[in-house]
Design a protein around this motif. Sequence first.
Motif: not given
Length: 231
Positions: A3, A69, A222, A230
């Motif tokens: 990401h 992530e 997040y 994302r």
Amino acid sequence: MNHILAALDPADHDALTTDLRVEHFDSGHVLHEADEPLDHAYFPYDAVVAHSAEQDAGPAVETATIGREGVVSATALIGDDRPFERAVVQLSGQIAVLPAKAVSALHDRSHAFRRLLGAYVQAYAAQMAQSALCSASHSSEARLSRWLLMCVDRTGMTGPLPADSGMLGRLLGVGRPTVTVVTGTLQTAGLIRSAREGITIVDREGLEEACCDCYGRVRRVYDRLLPHARR
């Protein structure tokens, strides 16, 4: 796709592409030791990497995990090049590998990348703080539920997560008999299916209800700090 890499500006992405390679790493592979110069930066695609803190006497203690992530040992890329923690592949998969100097150089010259990496470091710090609270306050069942949900988020896996009782015991800080009880409780409730090949989430909504609120709190951080990371 990782990401953080996916959220790079086109120019920044192009600047790193020539040095980027994607490798498959098996579970248990040590990416780097603590307090040693960091030569490479690791951006997981579908692997999960665990950070652990060392002590002079006794086993290492897992402090956090990183998946698609984020980036492994991000603070060592933007400051001192000696990471405080050890990094070991927890769930095997593909990881993008880049020279640490190339990532640090881009951080120095690109305002957009500094903001992106800074937002990730802030989210990661929140994750570590919440993990400390979770380990001290919540049941093994809730903590295992949280870990399973995080692993699915970070890998995109829909099949069994290859987690054996030894790994789960180290994760939860309990012995193998307790691991059997914990997984049995979640399986009896119809939330997971535990088999030789690993653990499969059967009822995600139910598992989120069984989980402590730590999972949702960290996920919201997040999503707030890295909304464009994302995609």
